[in-house]
Design a protein around this motif. Sequence first.
Motif, mmCIF file in Angstrom:
data_model
loop_
_atom_site.group_PDB
_atom_site.id
_atom_site.type_symbol
_atom_site.label_atom_id
_atom_site.label_comp_id
_atom_site.label_asym_id
_atom_site.label_seq_id
_atom_site.Cartn_x
_atom_site.Cartn_y
_atom_site.Cartn_z
ATOM 1 N N GLU A 1 52.189 41.586 44.203
ATOM 2 C CA GLU A 1 50.807 41.240 43.902
ATOM 3 C C GLU A 1 49.876 42.418 44.142
ATOM 4 O OE1 GLU A 1 49.840 37.868 46.292
ATOM 5 O OE2 GLU A 1 51.150 36.495 45.181
ATOM 6 N N LEU A 2 48.873 42.513 43.272
ATOM 7 C CA LEU A 2 47.826 43.515 43.434
ATOM 8 C C LEU A 2 46.496 42.805 43.654
ATOM 9 C CD1 LEU A 2 48.696 45.936 40.485
ATOM 10 C CD2 LEU A 2 49.095 46.361 42.916
ATOM 11 N N PRO A 3 45.791 43.072 44.758
ATOM 12 C CA PRO A 3 44.471 42.467 44.941
ATOM 13 C C PRO A 3 43.480 43.047 43.936
ATOM 14 C CG PRO A 3 44.915 44.073 46.674
ATOM 15 C CD PRO A 3 46.177 43.944 45.885
ATOM 16 N N ALA A 4 42.651 42.193 43.370
ATOM 17 C CA ALA A 4 41.682 42.660 42.374
ATOM 18 C C ALA A 4 40.559 41.655 42.213
ATOM 19 C CB ALA A 4 42.369 42.880 41.023
ATOM 20 N N VAL B 1 39.043 35.838 39.690
ATOM 21 C CA VAL B 1 40.175 36.740 39.900
ATOM 22 C C VAL B 1 40.233 37.193 41.358
ATOM 23 C CG1 VAL B 1 41.151 38.990 39.348
ATOM 24 C CG2 VAL B 1 40.165 37.599 37.540
ATOM 25 N N GLU B 2 41.423 37.065 41.940
ATOM 26 C CA GLU B 2 41.644 37.580 43.284
ATOM 27 C C GLU B 2 42.885 38.472 43.367
ATOM 28 O OE1 GLU B 2 41.792 34.077 45.684
ATOM 29 O OE2 GLU B 2 39.596 33.867 45.760
ATOM 30 N N ARG B 3 43.828 38.276 42.448
ATOM 31 C CA ARG B 3 45.052 39.086 42.475
ATOM 32 C C ARG B 3 45.750 39.004 41.127
ATOM 33 N NH1 ARG B 3 45.111 34.886 45.595
ATOM 34 N NH2 ARG B 3 46.302 33.058 44.934
ATOM 35 N N VAL B 4 46.556 40.030 40.867
ATOM 36 C CA VAL B 4 47.382 40.082 39.667
ATOM 37 C C VAL B 4 48.837 40.090 40.099
ATOM 38 C CG1 VAL B 4 47.973 41.389 37.591
ATOM 39 C CG2 VAL B 4 45.614 41.382 38.438
ATOM 40 N N ALA C 1 50.888 37.079 35.681
ATOM 41 C CA ALA C 1 49.925 36.032 36.002
ATOM 42 C C ALA C 1 48.718 36.656 36.684
ATOM 43 C CB ALA C 1 50.539 34.974 36.907
ATOM 44 N N ILE C 2 47.575 35.977 36.525
ATOM 45 C CA ILE C 2 46.361 36.356 37.235
ATOM 46 C C ILE C 2 45.927 35.135 38.023
ATOM 47 C CG2 ILE C 2 43.984 37.159 37.012
ATOM 48 C CD1 ILE C 2 44.845 38.399 34.309
ATOM 49 N N GLU C 3 45.695 35.314 39.313
ATOM 50 C CA GLU C 3 45.452 34.174 40.189
ATOM 51 C C GLU C 3 44.162 34.340 40.977
ATOM 52 O OE1 GLU C 3 50.188 33.103 41.032
ATOM 53 O OE2 GLU C 3 48.978 34.092 42.589
ATOM 54 N N GLY C 4 43.637 33.200 41.439
ATOM 55 C CA GLY C 4 42.458 33.204 42.278
ATOM 56 C C GLY C 4 41.835 31.833 42.322
ATOM 57 N N LEU D 1 40.298 33.381 33.739
ATOM 58 C CA LEU D 1 39.535 33.337 34.981
ATOM 59 C C LEU D 1 38.336 34.285 34.921
ATOM 60 C CD1 LEU D 1 42.254 33.342 37.823
ATOM 61 C CD2 LEU D 1 40.523 31.576 37.431
ATOM 62 N N PRO D 2 37.210 33.913 35.530
ATOM 63 C CA PRO D 2 36.097 34.850 35.645
ATOM 64 C C PRO D 2 36.551 36.127 36.347
ATOM 65 C CG PRO D 2 35.393 32.639 36.241
ATOM 66 C CD PRO D 2 36.884 32.580 36.088
ATOM 67 N N GLY D 3 36.177 37.250 35.782
ATOM 68 C CA GLY D 3 36.621 38.536 36.323
ATOM 69 C C GLY D 3 37.650 39.215 35.445
ATOM 70 N N VAL D 4 38.214 38.474 34.469
ATOM 71 C CA VAL D 4 39.105 39.071 33.471
ATOM 72 C C VAL D 4 38.274 39.349 32.234
ATOM 73 C CG1 VAL D 4 41.192 38.808 32.083
ATOM 74 C CG2 VAL D 4 41.069 37.757 34.359
ATOM 75 N N VAL D 5 38.209 40.604 31.823
ATOM 76 C CA VAL D 5 37.430 40.968 30.645
ATOM 77 C C VAL D 5 38.275 41.861 29.746
ATOM 78 C CG1 VAL D 5 35.234 40.792 31.864
ATOM 79 C CG2 VAL D 5 36.381 42.999 31.735
ATOM 80 N N GLY D 6 38.007 41.783 28.469
ATOM 81 C CA GLY D 6 38.672 42.680 27.534
ATOM 82 C C GLY D 6 37.958 44.018 27.482
#
Length: 433
Positions: A300-303, A276-279, A269-272, A113-118
């Motif tokens: 869940e953690l908002p992110a 990205v909206e939450r982990v 999981a990473i969702e949105g 998802l956009p917003g996940v970066v290494g």
Amino acid sequence: MRHVAVIGSGPAGYYTAEACQKVFGEGVRVDIIDRLPVPFGLIRTGVAPDHQSIKGVSRRYAAVALTDTVRFVGNVTIGQDVSIDELRTLYDAVVLATGAPHDRALDVPGATLPGVVGSAAFVGWYNGHPDYAELAPPLDGPGAVVIGNGNVAIDVARILAKSEAEFGASDIVGHALTALQDAHIDTITILGRRGPHQIAMTPKELGELGELERAVPIVDPGDLPRTEFDAALDPGQRKSVTHLRNFAVAQGSDKPIRIVFDFFAMPVAIEGDGKVERVVVERTALDSDGNASGTGERYELPASLVVSCIGYRTPPIEGVPYDDRSGRFANEDGRVLPGLYAVGWARRGPTGTIGTNRPDGFAIAEKIAADLGEGSDKQGRAGLDALLAGRGVDVVTFRDWQKIEAAEIAAARTGAPREKFTSVEAMLAAKNP
């Protein structure tokens, strides 16, 4: 004369060149080849911009580069401008010192998802690496999640939390500084699958979190083992855990940013909706061997931003044996193929400190000496120069780099050591003002 080509101009590359000087004396010529027009690899684009004392080791590498036996050959891409097989034909020994610049993949649903970066990309972004200058990570908050319990995770959290004034003497690039000061992140959560006794964070880096102007580190006292168990740790680890214990005691603060250590927690999981909206996180428990497994308890953690700091891999090169499981070149004590060697992270994987590469470089230089025997009929740098000239490659020398560096220093904001060029085109233009 012995001719050695070193691929990569980071710590492993320069320590190997220095070792070849010591082993062979004046009877060697070492060419350090790099894809970028600028040298020093990890020192320039990996070490945190607010850790200038660590970056100072580049002065040692510069002293090596300015000798007659070693030269920098920048802006040359292996596999495009010249192949490994061609280099093996031209040089007595070719040493792969390419490091491990690629992120290990985060294997959970939603990781693309956009917003996940290494971390390699994120660190490259704020350090001005041309590959990541256009990254534009989402910093609109309010939450960021950093996955990992090593020093890279600490670096990422600290950079996200610092004020503009705290970056004063750093060489963070302008585009990152502006974006970070416009950010709206108020909670940075550091996720670790295991507990405080298993962290790979060093005392210096942890201690810095307790000194930030606008951020406070938070540790749940319930995550900490009983104090008597600290005695089994090595001294460095014990100091790190002591920092965590101090953070757990000093919870109260009116600082606007919280850096939360979430131990015994793994992302599942990473969702949105399109970003990205939450982990989704699962609680873990450790078995008797210290291995973590999920307990089934999830939350869940908002992110808006997730930075994965779970390790690195060396990119494969065509024709070079590769250990896919370990993410490095296949080798036996640094020997890959006849006349082909690997050193540093490209040899052993992403472990050890910058200084670890020095004995590693000397070990490889001694192996080269043992393997070469007497005499050489290779062309070395004369052959490389003719090949690259015939292909129209705009080679950057160390003297050229000094012109680029002078231009970066001249462009620095007040108090900063330099303002890095973030594109290859700008670097090449600066060497021919």
